[in-house]
Scaffold this motif. Sequence first.
Motif, PDB file in Angstrom:
ATOM      1  N   SER A   1      -2.288   8.941 -14.340  1.00 40.62           N
ATOM      2  CA  SER A   1      -1.069   8.141 -14.504  1.00 40.62           C
ATOM      3  C   SER A   1       0.207   8.921 -14.264  1.00 40.62           C
ATOM      4  CB  SER A   1      -1.041   7.524 -15.896  1.00 40.62           C
ATOM      5  OG  SER A   1      -1.146   8.537 -16.879  1.00 40.62           O
ATOM      6  N   MET A   2       0.103  10.239 -14.201  1.00 42.31           N
ATOM      7  CA  MET A   2       1.251  11.088 -13.824  1.00 42.31           C
ATOM      8  C   MET A   2       0.689  12.449 -13.453  1.00 42.31           C
ATOM      9  SD  MET A   2       3.130  12.196 -17.371  1.00 42.31           S
ATOM     10  CE  MET A   2       2.162  12.694 -18.824  1.00 42.31           C
ATOM     11  N   PRO A   3       1.473  13.249 -12.726  1.00 43.84           N
ATOM     12  CA  PRO A   3       0.938  14.551 -12.296  1.00 43.84           C
ATOM     13  C   PRO A   3       0.514  15.439 -13.459  1.00 43.84           C
ATOM     14  CG  PRO A   3       2.882  13.992 -11.015  1.00 43.84           C
ATOM     15  CD  PRO A   3       2.775  12.958 -12.102  1.00 43.84           C
ATOM     16  N   ASP A   4       1.199  15.335 -14.602  1.00 49.60           N
ATOM     17  CA  ASP A   4       0.848  16.190 -15.734  1.00 49.60           C
ATOM     18  C   ASP A   4      -0.464  15.798 -16.401  1.00 49.60           C
ATOM     19  OD1 ASP A   4       2.990  17.872 -15.514  1.00 49.60           O
ATOM     20  OD2 ASP A   4       4.238  16.801 -16.941  1.00 49.60           O
TER      21      ASP A   4
ATOM     22  N   VAL B   1     -10.078   0.679  -7.702  1.00 49.42           N
ATOM     23  CA  VAL B   1      -8.925   0.765  -8.614  1.00 49.42           C
ATOM     24  C   VAL B   1      -7.798   1.651  -8.093  1.00 49.42           C
ATOM     25  CG1 VAL B   1      -9.611   2.740 -10.045  1.00 49.42           C
ATOM     26  CG2 VAL B   1      -8.361   0.846 -11.069  1.00 49.42           C
ATOM     27  N   VAL B   2      -8.104   2.552  -7.158  1.00 48.21           N
ATOM     28  CA  VAL B   2      -7.095   3.552  -6.796  1.00 48.21           C
ATOM     29  C   VAL B   2      -6.044   3.011  -5.821  1.00 48.21           C
ATOM     30  CG1 VAL B   2      -8.621   5.520  -7.138  1.00 48.21           C
ATOM     31  CG2 VAL B   2      -8.400   4.484  -4.864  1.00 48.21           C
TER      32      VAL B   2
ATOM     33  N   SER C   1      -2.366  -0.747  -1.520  1.00 45.16           N
ATOM     34  CA  SER C   1      -2.727  -1.378  -2.791  1.00 45.16           C
ATOM     35  C   SER C   1      -4.220  -1.208  -3.028  1.00 45.16           C
ATOM     36  CB  SER C   1      -2.382  -2.869  -2.772  1.00 45.16           C
ATOM     37  OG  SER C   1      -0.982  -3.036  -2.732  1.00 45.16           O
ATOM     38  N   PRO C   2      -4.609  -1.236  -4.304  1.00 45.92           N
ATOM     39  CA  PRO C   2      -6.040  -1.110  -4.612  1.00 45.92           C
ATOM     40  C   PRO C   2      -6.815  -2.347  -4.143  1.00 45.92           C
ATOM     41  CG  PRO C   2      -4.679  -0.679  -6.559  1.00 45.92           C
ATOM     42  CD  PRO C   2      -3.781  -1.277  -5.523  1.00 45.92           C
TER      43      PRO C   2
ATOM     44  N   ARG D   1       0.331   0.000  -9.253  1.00 44.69           N
ATOM     45  CA  ARG D   1      -0.805  -0.914  -9.173  1.00 44.69           C
ATOM     46  C   ARG D   1      -2.125  -0.207  -9.387  1.00 44.69           C
ATOM     47  NH1 ARG D   1       1.269  -4.293  -3.846  1.00 44.69           N
ATOM     48  NH2 ARG D   1       2.871  -5.472  -4.957  1.00 44.69           N
ATOM     49  N   GLY D   2      -2.138   1.092  -9.111  1.00 43.94           N
ATOM     50  CA  GLY D   2      -3.379   1.843  -9.235  1.00 43.94           C
ATOM     51  C   GLY D   2      -3.718   2.200 -10.666  1.00 43.94           C
ATOM     52  N   LEU D   3      -2.872   1.818 -11.612  1.00 44.74           N
ATOM     53  CA  LEU D   3      -3.136   2.159 -13.014  1.00 44.74           C
ATOM     54  C   LEU D   3      -3.859   1.059 -13.770  1.00 44.74           C
ATOM     55  CD1 LEU D   3       0.288   3.819 -13.842  1.00 44.74           C
ATOM     56  CD2 LEU D   3      -1.797   4.877 -13.002  1.00 44.74           C
TER      57      LEU D   3
END
Lengths: 422, 422, 422, 422
Positions: free
Chosen positions: A62-65, B59-60, B67-68, B119-121
């Motif tokens: 969900s984020m790079p970290d 999902v990715v 878009s996924p 959208r990938g989350l």
Amino acid sequence: MPRSAASERIRLADQAHAADIAVAGRVSDDLRQKWLKAFRTVRAETERRAAPLSPEDQVVQSMPDASPTKWHRAHVTWFFEQFLLRPFAKGYRPFDERFAYLYNSYYVSAGPRQARPQRGLITRPSAAEIGAYRAYVDDAVAELIETAKDMGQLIPIIEIGLHHEQQHQELLLTDILHAFSLNETHPAYDPDWHWPAGDGKRADAGAPIAGIHMVGHHGDGFCFDNEQPSHQVVLRRVRLASSLVTNREWIEFMADGGYTTPTLWLSDGWATVEAQGWNAPGYWRKVGGAWFAMTLGGLRPVDPAKPVCHVSYYEADAFARWSGKDLPTETEWEVAAKSGVLGDAFGMVWQWTRSAYAPYPGYKVAPGALGEYNGKFMVNQIVLRGSSLATPAGHSRPTYRNFFYPSARWQFAGLRLAEYER
Amino acid sequence: MPRSAASERIRLADQAHAADIAVAGRVSDDLRQKWLKAFRTVRAETERRAAPLSPEDQVVQSMPDASPTKWHRAHVTWFFEQFLLRPFAKGYRPFDERFAYLYNSYYVSAGPRQARPQRGLITRPSAAEIGAYRAYVDDAVAELIETAKDMGQLIPIIEIGLHHEQQHQELLLTDILHAFSLNETHPAYDPDWHWPAGDGKRADAGAPIAGIHMVGHHGDGFCFDNEQPSHQVVLRRVRLASSLVTNREWIEFMADGGYTTPTLWLSDGWATVEAQGWNAPGYWRKVGGAWFAMTLGGLRPVDPAKPVCHVSYYEADAFARWSGKDLPTETEWEVAAKSGVLGDAFGMVWQWTRSAYAPYPGYKVAPGALGEYNGKFMVNQIVLRGSSLATPAGHSRPTYRNFFYPSARWQFAGLRLAEYER
Amino acid sequence: MPRSAASERIRLADQAHAADIAVAGRVSDDLRQKWLKAFRTVRAETERRAAPLSPEDQVVQSMPDASPTKWHRAHVTWFFEQFLLRPFAKGYRPFDERFAYLYNSYYVSAGPRQARPQRGLITRPSAAEIGAYRAYVDDAVAELIETAKDMGQLIPIIEIGLHHEQQHQELLLTDILHAFSLNETHPAYDPDWHWPAGDGKRADAGAPIAGIHMVGHHGDGFCFDNEQPSHQVVLRRVRLASSLVTNREWIEFMADGGYTTPTLWLSDGWATVEAQGWNAPGYWRKVGGAWFAMTLGGLRPVDPAKPVCHVSYYEADAFARWSGKDLPTETEWEVAAKSGVLGDAFGMVWQWTRSAYAPYPGYKVAPGALGEYNGKFMVNQIVLRGSSLATPAGHSRPTYRNFFYPSARWQFAGLRLAEYER
Amino acid sequence: MPRSAASERIRLADQAHAADIAVAGRVSDDLRQKWLKAFRTVRAETERRAAPLSPEDQVVQSMPDASPTKWHRAHVTWFFEQFLLRPFAKGYRPFDERFAYLYNSYYVSAGPRQARPQRGLITRPSAAEIGAYRAYVDDAVAELIETAKDMGQLIPIIEIGLHHEQQHQELLLTDILHAFSLNETHPAYDPDWHWPAGDGKRADAGAPIAGIHMVGHHGDGFCFDNEQPSHQVVLRRVRLASSLVTNREWIEFMADGGYTTPTLWLSDGWATVEAQGWNAPGYWRKVGGAWFAMTLGGLRPVDPAKPVCHVSYYEADAFARWSGKDLPTETEWEVAAKSGVLGDAFGMVWQWTRSAYAPYPGYKVAPGALGEYNGKFMVNQIVLRGSSLATPAGHSRPTYRNFFYPSARWQFAGLRLAEYER
């Protein structure tokens, strides 16, 4: 892209287990069983934490970290493969040679690797294949432990690998919570989740500490190398609060203009507030006029009695300034924790200190592959002490030094205050 | 974040189906069966394309423009729910009210929505739940078609919904190929994939075209509103190549310094080359001294005889300049295609024209919800004509106007050249 | 950093001056005097425009798209040195070899150069030194004109150099106005500045135009190469407004939610509005409840009767959509201008068309140094027609094609509307 | 845009001048003359430093962290106007009310202000007008000193104002050097500039220091508040090098792969090396195979015997790791400096320590306007000790704490090494 040290801190025990190792020449079954059990216990905990998550949950970043759950599961496994099985397990055949690329984190000497911000794109291998990878490596490690002639050189690697995996166990939770926080359906990692009870210590007033003290790890037991050398420090007379700062106090801070008064903030902190639009702790949102927070149990009303959580160092510092007090230094925290005056020091929220993460005097990076990068995160980060509700059992101690960038909020991080005597 | 129009072009048929609609007052079973079959055919094709992909694959989101798979599957379903079932299916209960937030693309009038780059989350709902969503909506649409008293107002919405879904079918493939291209294990979407044979048309020299011609859609059959009004244009005398540019020709361009000679490039194109480090078409990489390209069949050697693919407009323009020729305008392409002199006009690669995407003279945005945003992408993009190997059957025609930003490379896009007579 | 074509468009006359050149074999004094006078007139105008500006004013660069006054003065001088004196003035010694680096704009074949965004750092050479540079080059050019045996090859270069310098004269004003707009003391370039009166043409209703017309430059007189080849177009029946859109109309647009209604905007336009926080034309600000605008005369109240100015293409397009009309295409504009139905076509504000900047059919880049980059800006930009209050005398014509990115606002750019007949 | 604290550190003396102030009730002429002389001396030094710079030189801002010379000259003047004249000089009329906007740096309580990165756009007021502004304020301050009935409250403000101005004197040089470094004509601030000779102290081996020591300022004399409270520290046994690291040593580091070996670097440091393309100290460039560096005397060959300069903390840290040694902590540096074992501690280059900039234990922000922001830079920055060739006379002391971000290179910053005894 700033590279976060968050999930990647590897530190060596540079003394340890004299007793275990001394007898390694004639390895006892007890010793084998002890380490085998430790290995299986830690490995099982990772899978237990991943179990509520679907293959889809496990793939996202969900984020790079943050890193995907699947990546955590594979990376800690690769660690054993790379540093234990390849060098020491005769005839060991890696599960899949491509995994070294996919699941190496930042070990330059171990070869090239997936770019950190693209860890979330590894849809294949699947979560099930990672499960098979874990089982394969577990079997190989178990066999190695059961048959090795000399455990002396294996134990430090196994031990560091297990502590490494425990760090990722905590990150697995903080990272999936971040991902879920961005999903408008508010998934609950564990619908039955609730805050720990706390240890109930509530001294009316913490006893002041002062004078010359020894800090850092010495004596028996595992520690990371950044906890050493132990050394003396002089403390100015200071009292640390016995309680953690609560949501109730934080809401007062907010009501008093905490997030809109630049003079309360560090300059870099205020710039972050403005750039990020912060007006409350991480994961908080107003729903129908009331504050809710995203938790491991889903979106929940903020409980005023609980410790504030998911605040950055910048916020913790501003809160301390607003309250007319200070954050403690890491050594003040450690001395106070050893003298027992801190309530909820462990198991609730990590506590921001006001100490920049730096080497202890005389610290030297350990030689060899595992020590390659030991000190490389010792700039621009702030030390947190204690441990959190997400920290695995057996992974806490008064000398432990956690560290994050001052803007980080996705960890279970809060604060306690300190007050100098005048 | 540049917002891409790629997956979201909705256009209205502003004339259509006079015959169907004329009889709608007394709806025949044949008419119902015709549309039900069309609906089921298109809907099944989406699932057929998604079938080789695991829940994790689906999902990715590998870049904001893509878009996924799961999102594509859900979004086209939401489209029928939002624009067909909610207004016209009496008593229809949405599958899940939260999906309007998750799977709306950019329809402001349809409410707030998931930020495009996130959208990938959406790990939850799961791919299986989206399957259930699709089935639920399919049933409701089928029931509506079978029982509606007046098909006249439904048919245009069903039809636009099916063409909309076909567009997403192509994007589903281009987007997953992009995601797979970033995975060092080089997954194959379809291990048996191969280039289409081509139509075999190879006129020795395309007949020149010139003079006054009518372009744009008129007469029967579906079209998007951007294909209208049909209108006259005057063409300078020009010959369009009967063949697409091949990989062989592209390799010559590369060998002649194509990617290192700034004078061959548009100024913005050269800036992109430098910023992105382009030195070959998209998805190409050198392996052991030979060029390979990531395809739907995985990593494959580049076949010199096949059309070059995954090039941006900037590259197509530079190639044309290098060759001493031009890209055709979109009207030249259309006139030539209608006169039949183009080989492989359809079904191989979209062909970059040198026409900026703009409204035809007298074009007006249609009123109402579906037309809300019809013209809003008519700036900064370039028209492509023809269709590609990923375009579903029945979705190609000589007047069709595809469009992408000039830097886009993840589509199946190539080029053919034109030459003006002096 | 997006590279702007703004100050750098060089185009060749590919026909020109047959008469002048025919007699060049036996060069008449009249011919020499004619060109000498033209040269001195244009060169003097640059200095006249720079005269109100202090050395400090002349050094700043307020954004990458703008250039410092001193840079403009030096660059147009370098142009004559590079393309006229070095090749043709025997024994010419450059004023300072380092200036080729500092004042080359983008001519790759003329060697490396100062990075565009860093033009504002060239504090040395000083404005006075640039004055000396100009005088030095002026003398050398004058001597060349007076003594050259063959004027035939010189005249095209002198002529392009003068038109090039005129383009920079306009940019000199637009660029310093941008710089001054960022200074809270609101400096006036010319305290006595006022809007031109306009040409007074106000046909009650513009006559409609339609049918086949020739557009582009043909016949005598200078033009840039992008105005050719002339060619036929077919126009749909359309009326162009005889008047420019005024501030009064724009304020109505604003009052009607023009800047807060996404459905009025192109998608890329709305993204720009949000990113930039636009809520009024460029340089407008509210002072004590009233709209003021930064002008060449300093901060002035907005005059409702004057043409709106400093609007981007995105804004012009949104205004047209709001008004239920269209922007004209560039060919519609040209045909209407030639037929005389446009009021204030020249000398007030450039007028956005809805045509993307593209080559005319059959356009070919001229060979040689000056033509090196002729077509390289023909993507992503929009054509403006007419001329502005800042355009030098003699630099306007109906076929002239100006062009800027659709987000640009610092030019003197407004709009007129068009309406198609149904 | 990260806001740099560089030019803006204002710190209060929280004790000071007991003697001066004690007699302030009956102010002696000597006291007035002493302060008048101090005021004039410092003010003159600023103008002396600006004198070689043209108005054009004085207006540019070459990066957000740097400020224009003219801005420095005006800002330090505004400081006296804002904090001394407005509150204390009865009937004082500000020179120009708009200057408070233009020349306030970051004092929120003193009102809005010019955005930091746009300081280079203030072409007006001119350098000459700033000269007049300075003279006007100088006269008013002189009159105030000569006539004030109570000097007690004035002296701390005058004193802080002068130390503030001295800080800007150094920045004036570092900032113009940065601007000149970007000019390909390599202007010399002072053609006769040369390195200072150094103090010649070269103990064969620095005596080790260890044990308990008092650090921080106490006793008489001015200090900034960040130098207090003085307090005890315990030092591990360590030797500090008597010499600064030289260019010769740095070139060895480079030759040994210093800039290409990631394991030598902090993680954030290596990311900076890669992002910035560093391969040598700041301002170095290869000319004809030899290293040159931009200096106050223009582009000069690198002298191997001189201290390395314009290196960041990241580079200093990597060098120390390469050498097998450490950077000293700031307290180690201070103790060593007080015991006299450091050669060239002052007047050559600031010396990076490995201490993060943080408050001393018990530090409290002073109340009131001048103390508004005292502690707000105490995060993310690193302490430097000593002083540089650009530091004005009288502005150095062993307890002085300078601080910059770890990536900063435009200051005159170098390093000395430390070695712990094992």
